[in-house]
Design an enzyme around this catalytic site. Sequence first.
Site, PDB file in Angstrom:
ATOM      1  N   LYS A  89       2.161  10.080  -2.359  1.00 34.80           N
ATOM      2  CA  LYS A  89       0.727  11.207  -2.241  1.00 34.80           C
ATOM      3  C   LYS A  89       1.127  12.489  -3.203  1.00 34.80           C
ATOM      4  O   LYS A  89       2.422  12.653  -3.811  1.00 34.80           O
ATOM      5  CB  LYS A  89       0.764  11.708  -0.948  1.00 34.80           C
ATOM      6  CG  LYS A  89       0.418  10.371  -0.029  1.00 34.80           C
ATOM      7  CD  LYS A  89       0.496  10.920   1.400  1.00 34.80           C
ATOM      8  CE  LYS A  89       0.148   9.638   2.246  1.00 34.80           C
ATOM      9  NZ  LYS A  89       0.053  10.161   3.891  1.00 34.80           N
ATOM     10  N   TYR A 130      -9.341   5.439   2.835  1.00 39.10           N
ATOM     11  CA  TYR A 130      -9.188   5.978   4.279  1.00 39.10           C
ATOM     12  C   TYR A 130     -10.229   5.791   5.226  1.00 39.10           C
ATOM     13  O   TYR A 130     -10.641   6.434   6.172  1.00 39.10           O
ATOM     14  CB  TYR A 130      -8.699   7.484   4.265  1.00 39.10           C
ATOM     15  CG  TYR A 130      -7.188   7.610   3.667  1.00 39.10           C
ATOM     16  CD1 TYR A 130      -6.356   7.258   4.681  1.00 39.10           C
ATOM     17  CD2 TYR A 130      -7.139   8.477   2.500  1.00 39.10           C
ATOM     18  CE1 TYR A 130      -5.020   7.589   3.903  1.00 39.10           C
ATOM     19  CE2 TYR A 130      -5.779   8.794   2.039  1.00 39.10           C
ATOM     20  CZ  TYR A 130      -4.672   8.312   2.879  1.00 39.10           C
ATOM     21  OH  TYR A 130      -3.245   8.387   2.301  1.00 39.10           O
ATOM     22  N   PHE A 132      -9.532  14.474  10.946  1.00 34.44           N
ATOM     23  CA  PHE A 132      -8.855  15.014   9.790  1.00 34.44           C
ATOM     24  C   PHE A 132      -9.247  14.273   8.647  1.00 34.44           C
ATOM     25  O   PHE A 132      -8.515  14.507   7.698  1.00 34.44           O
ATOM     26  CB  PHE A 132      -7.217  14.623  10.301  1.00 34.44           C
ATOM     27  CG  PHE A 132      -7.101  13.118  10.683  1.00 34.44           C
ATOM     28  CD1 PHE A 132      -7.013  12.287   9.642  1.00 34.44           C
ATOM     29  CD2 PHE A 132      -6.876  12.861  11.942  1.00 34.44           C
ATOM     30  CE1 PHE A 132      -6.585  11.012  10.020  1.00 34.44           C
ATOM     31  CE2 PHE A 132      -6.756  11.545  12.339  1.00 34.44           C
ATOM     32  CZ  PHE A 132      -6.588  10.692  11.225  1.00 34.44           C
ATOM     33  N   ASN A 173       3.437  14.253   4.237  1.00 33.88           N
ATOM     34  CA  ASN A 173       4.356  13.067   4.541  1.00 33.88           C
ATOM     35  C   ASN A 173       4.680  12.310   3.338  1.00 33.88           C
ATOM     36  O   ASN A 173       5.180  11.029   3.717  1.00 33.88           O
ATOM     37  CB  ASN A 173       3.893  12.471   5.739  1.00 33.88           C
ATOM     38  CG  ASN A 173       2.635  11.345   5.644  1.00 33.88           C
ATOM     39  OD1 ASN A 173       2.004  11.494   4.622  1.00 33.88           O
ATOM     40  ND2 ASN A 173       2.153  10.792   6.817  1.00 33.88           N
ATOM     41  N   HIS A 216       2.387   6.769   1.284  1.00 29.90           N
ATOM     42  CA  HIS A 216       1.453   5.840   2.167  1.00 29.90           C
ATOM     43  C   HIS A 216       2.085   4.478   1.839  1.00 29.90           C
ATOM     44  O   HIS A 216       2.592   4.082   0.728  1.00 29.90           O
ATOM     45  CB  HIS A 216       0.269   5.888   1.634  1.00 29.90           C
ATOM     46  CG  HIS A 216      -0.491   4.748   2.277  1.00 29.90           C
ATOM     47  ND1 HIS A 216      -1.240   4.845   3.414  1.00 29.90           N
ATOM     48  CD2 HIS A 216      -0.918   3.613   1.640  1.00 29.90           C
ATOM     49  CE1 HIS A 216      -1.740   3.557   3.667  1.00 29.90           C
ATOM     50  NE2 HIS A 216      -1.817   2.763   2.607  1.00 29.90           N
ATOM     51  N   GLU A 226      -5.995  -2.705  -0.271  1.00 30.77           N
ATOM     52  CA  GLU A 226      -5.526  -1.570  -0.669  1.00 30.77           C
ATOM     53  C   GLU A 226      -5.126  -1.904  -2.129  1.00 30.77           C
ATOM     54  O   GLU A 226      -5.590  -1.099  -3.155  1.00 30.77           O
ATOM     55  CB  GLU A 226      -4.376  -0.788  -0.066  1.00 30.77           C
ATOM     56  CG  GLU A 226      -4.836  -0.329   1.313  1.00 30.77           C
ATOM     57  CD  GLU A 226      -3.776   0.231   2.195  1.00 30.77           C
ATOM     58  OE1 GLU A 226      -4.277   1.204   3.063  1.00 30.77           O
ATOM     59  OE2 GLU A 226      -2.683  -0.298   2.109  1.00 30.77           O
TER      60      GLU A 226
END
Length: 151
Positions: free
Chosen positions: A10, A50, A58, A113, A116, A127
């Site tokens: 990310k 997402y 969120f 974080n 992914h 994906e």
Amino acid sequence: MAERTFIAIKPDGVQRGLVGEILGRFERKGFKLVGLKQITPSRALAEQHYGVHKERPFFAGLVDFITSGPVVAMVWEGDGVIASARKLIGATKPLEAEPGTIRGDLAVNIGRNVIHGSDAPETAEFEIGLWFDAAELNDWTPSDQTWRVEA
């Protein structure tokens, strides 16, 4: 063909210079990199990726974050790569991630974080198809293949 998974470093991981460290962990584990590119995702791509979280509070912040800078998108291949990658990555909440995992060692906050990883074969297939064209994936045999996996 061996199992494949989608992994994305990310924007926080890219900005913090963690790309080499993360790539190295997957290579040392013995997985084969078959797709790699750096891209700043469009809103449309991020919203598709997402989409499962669309109704969550969120969602908008997550889309804003993932489109805020470059992402290193990867496809890794190997026996059991999806489950193994999830173990390498660690818990979604970095403070709950075990030491030795990517998030346990390199992240502190759930909103930053670092990485992914696909959580199931169906998710990986979706994906990979979302982020990569088939022509961008390389089918190759590493010279050390016989030293990594039993035939």
